[in-house]
Design a protein around this motif. Structure first.
Motif, short mmCIF file in Angstrom:
data_model
loop_
_atom_site.label_atom_id
_atom_site.label_comp_id
_atom_site.label_asym_id
_atom_site.label_seq_id
_atom_site.Cartn_x
_atom_site.Cartn_y
_atom_site.Cartn_z
N MET A 239 0.83 -1.20 0.00
CA MET A 239 0.00 0.00 0.00
C MET A 239 0.87 1.26 0.00
O MET A 239 0.60 2.20 -0.74
N GLN A 240 1.93 1.28 0.81
CA GLN A 240 2.85 2.42 0.84
C GLN A 240 3.51 2.61 -0.53
O GLN A 240 3.67 3.73 -1.01
N LYS A 241 3.91 1.50 -1.14
CA LYS A 241 4.55 1.57 -2.47
C LYS A 241 3.57 2.12 -3.50
O LYS A 241 3.93 2.96 -4.34
N ALA A 242 2.31 1.67 -3.44
CA ALA A 242 1.30 2.15 -4.40
C ALA A 242 1.04 3.65 -4.21
O ALA A 242 0.95 4.40 -5.19
N VAL A 243 0.93 4.09 -2.96
CA VAL A 243 0.72 5.51 -2.69
C VAL A 243 1.91 6.32 -3.17
O VAL A 243 1.77 7.37 -3.81
N CYS A 244 3.12 5.83 -2.90
CA CYS A 244 4.33 6.51 -3.34
C CYS A 244 4.34 6.66 -4.86
O CYS A 244 4.58 7.76 -5.39
N LEU A 245 4.07 5.59 -5.58
CA LEU A 245 4.05 5.64 -7.04
C LEU A 245 3.00 6.62 -7.55
O LEU A 245 3.24 7.38 -8.49
N GLY A 246 1.84 6.60 -6.91
CA GLY A 246 0.78 7.54 -7.30
C GLY A 246 1.19 8.98 -7.11
O GLY A 246 1.02 9.82 -8.00
N VAL A 247 1.75 9.29 -5.95
CA VAL A 247 2.17 10.67 -5.65
C VAL A 247 3.27 11.12 -6.61
O VAL A 247 3.22 12.23 -7.16
N VAL A 248 4.25 10.27 -6.84
CA VAL A 248 5.36 10.63 -7.74
C VAL A 248 4.84 10.90 -9.15
O VAL A 248 5.20 11.90 -9.77
N ASN A 249 4.00 10.03 -9.65
CA ASN A 249 3.52 10.19 -11.03
C ASN A 249 2.57 11.37 -11.18
O ASN A 249 2.64 12.09 -12.18
N VAL A 250 1.71 11.60 -10.22
CA VAL A 250 0.81 12.76 -10.28
C VAL A 250 1.62 14.04 -10.20
O VAL A 250 1.37 14.99 -10.95
N THR A 251 2.61 14.08 -9.33
CA THR A 251 3.44 15.27 -9.20
C THR A 251 4.21 15.54 -10.48
O THR A 251 4.27 16.68 -10.96
#
Length: 153
Positions: free
Chosen positions: A99-111
């Motif tokens: 879950m942390q990895k998925a959130v991290c990937l989402g934040v990085v890509n959206v940013t």
């Protein structure tokens, strides 16, 4: 503390020469109001002429891209590379759960996408782009702008 290169602006929106001088311990902003030769024609300033020096201090680092650089980046897929490299950090040992990895990937890509859209907005408005980092290297914000002595071709 940083003091950016000065530039004056006339009421007609034309940039006008300005410079700093030091008199003892005083920093003086001088705007040259004499006529200037532009494209072979003598031009006089349209009053009022303003000059707003930008003085910054603190722990932030600003990276600025000119109009041409902003256009180039907006027209390229460079954000894909930045996003991919940044996403690699999501696999670090400090980010443990899926879950942390998925959130991290989402934040990085959206940013990365939002920053890319900022470059596109700068391109569409003939503007420049600025990205701000804190003293640790962390991303602290970004914007596009057109009216500033630092926004050059």
């Amino acid at each position: 503390m940083a003091v950016e290169i000065p530039a004056g602006a006339t009421a007609a929106g034309r940039t006008w020469p300005a410079r700093y001088t030091i008199d003892g311990t005083t920093l003086k902003l001088i705007v040259d109001l004499s006529p200037q030769v532009v494209d072979g024609q003598t031009v006089t300033p349209v009053f009022p002429v303003v000059a707003d020096p930008r003085v910054t201090s603190g722990w932030s680092i600003y990276t600025r891209w000119s109009r041409g650089e902003s256009r180039y980046i907006a027209n390229s897929p460079v954000y894909v590379l930045v996003s991919a490299l940044s996403s690699a950090g999501c696999g670090s040992k400090w980010i443990r759960t899926p879950m942390q990895k998925a959130v991290c990937l989402g934040v990085v890509n959206v940013t990365a996408w939002q920053i890319h859209k900022t470059f596109q907005t700068a391109r569409n408005n003939n503007g420049c782009t600025e990205v701000k980092f804190d003293y640790t290297g962390g991303l602290d914000g970004w914007r596009w702008y057109t009216r500033s002595p630092t926004c050059r071709n």
